[in-house]
Design a protein around this motif. Structure first.
Motif, PDB file in Angstrom:
ATOM      1  N   ASP A  39       0.877  -1.231   0.026  1.00 54.63           N
ATOM      2  CA  ASP A  39       0.016   0.036  -0.004  1.00 54.63           C
ATOM      3  C   ASP A  39       0.798   1.215   0.006  1.00 54.63           C
ATOM      4  O   ASP A  39       0.531   2.153  -0.789  1.00 54.63           O
ATOM      5  N   GLU A  40       2.044   1.287   0.802  1.00 56.44           N
ATOM      6  CA  GLU A  40       2.844   2.372   0.815  1.00 56.44           C
ATOM      7  C   GLU A  40       3.673   2.552  -0.417  1.00 56.44           C
ATOM      8  O   GLU A  40       3.583   3.489  -1.079  1.00 56.44           O
ATOM      9  N   PHE A  41       3.966   1.386  -1.114  1.00 54.34           N
ATOM     10  CA  PHE A  41       4.897   1.428  -2.311  1.00 54.34           C
ATOM     11  C   PHE A  41       3.852   2.019  -3.420  1.00 54.34           C
ATOM     12  O   PHE A  41       4.132   2.872  -4.365  1.00 54.34           O
ATOM     13  N   LYS A  42       2.627   1.446  -3.515  1.00 53.30           N
ATOM     14  CA  LYS A  42       1.509   2.102  -4.569  1.00 53.30           C
ATOM     15  C   LYS A  42       1.292   3.556  -4.257  1.00 53.30           C
ATOM     16  O   LYS A  42       1.266   4.200  -5.243  1.00 53.30           O
ATOM     17  N   ALA A  43       0.897   4.117  -3.336  1.00 56.15           N
ATOM     18  CA  ALA A  43       0.891   5.432  -2.622  1.00 56.15           C
ATOM     19  C   ALA A  43       1.987   6.185  -3.305  1.00 56.15           C
ATOM     20  O   ALA A  43       1.689   7.062  -3.865  1.00 56.15           O
ATOM     21  N   GLU A  44       3.097   5.806  -2.962  1.00 56.09           N
ATOM     22  CA  GLU A  44       4.154   6.774  -3.254  1.00 56.09           C
ATOM     23  C   GLU A  44       4.433   6.610  -4.631  1.00 56.09           C
ATOM     24  O   GLU A  44       4.875   7.756  -5.449  1.00 56.09           O
ATOM     25  N   THR A  45       4.367   5.509  -5.636  1.00 54.60           N
ATOM     26  CA  THR A  45       4.452   5.446  -7.041  1.00 54.60           C
ATOM     27  C   THR A  45       3.319   6.425  -7.867  1.00 54.60           C
ATOM     28  O   THR A  45       3.891   7.015  -8.605  1.00 54.60           O
ATOM     29  N   LEU A  46       2.311   6.216  -7.262  1.00 55.19           N
ATOM     30  CA  LEU A  46       1.077   7.108  -8.041  1.00 55.19           C
ATOM     31  C   LEU A  46       1.373   8.587  -7.665  1.00 55.19           C
ATOM     32  O   LEU A  46       1.104   9.328  -8.564  1.00 55.19           O
TER      33      LEU A  46
END
Length: 142
Positions: A39-46
């Motif tokens: 979830d953290e990876f996805k949020a930062e990437t987006l």
């Protein structure tokens, strides 16, 4: 003060590290921790994609008049990456480890090639044509 290249390359590395953490946790069978890390990876990437698409690309296009060049390619690759992220998330939720890693391998190939093009071509062009401090401030205010 950072250049656009330095600032956004740093974000690339942070996203890479976040993804690596997801893989580490999955390899240990820590599904819940892996989901939180994902979830953290996805949020930062987006968020990174949004900074580029909402600030950097329009500013570059407006300043240079180049609209059918590197920014168009980057947007298409962002769309491909978003689709792969959604597929990874689904595999993670369904606890399909092999599927997650297979999609993740495709994602990593795409994103590493994408990042290289940005870091070696687009970002230096942006540093040349735009005011880095102004652009970075706009991106941070999103």
């Amino acid at each position: 003060m950072f250049s656009i290249t330095e600032y956004l390359t740093h974000e690339h590395r942070e996203c890479d590290e976040l993804y690596a953490r997801v893989e580490e946790l999955l390899k240990k069978g820590q599904w819940e921790d892996a989901k939180r890390a994902f979830d953290e990876f996805k949020a930062e990437t987006l968020k990174h994609f949004q900074r580029e698409e909402d600030v950097l690309f329009p500013e570059f296009e407006g300043r240079t008049g180049i609209v059918m060049g590197p920014t168009q390619v980057m947007r298409m690759e962002h769309a491909q990456a978003r689709e792969l992220i959604e597929r990874m998330e689904k595999a993670l939720e369904e606890k399909k480890e092999k599927e997650f890693f297979a999609i993740g391998d495709t994602f990593m190939i795409l994103i590493q090639q994408h990042n290289l093009k940005e870091e070696q071509i687009l970002y230096p062009m942006c540093d040349q044509h735009l005011d880095p401090s102004e652009i970075i401030q706009k991106m941070e205010n999103l």
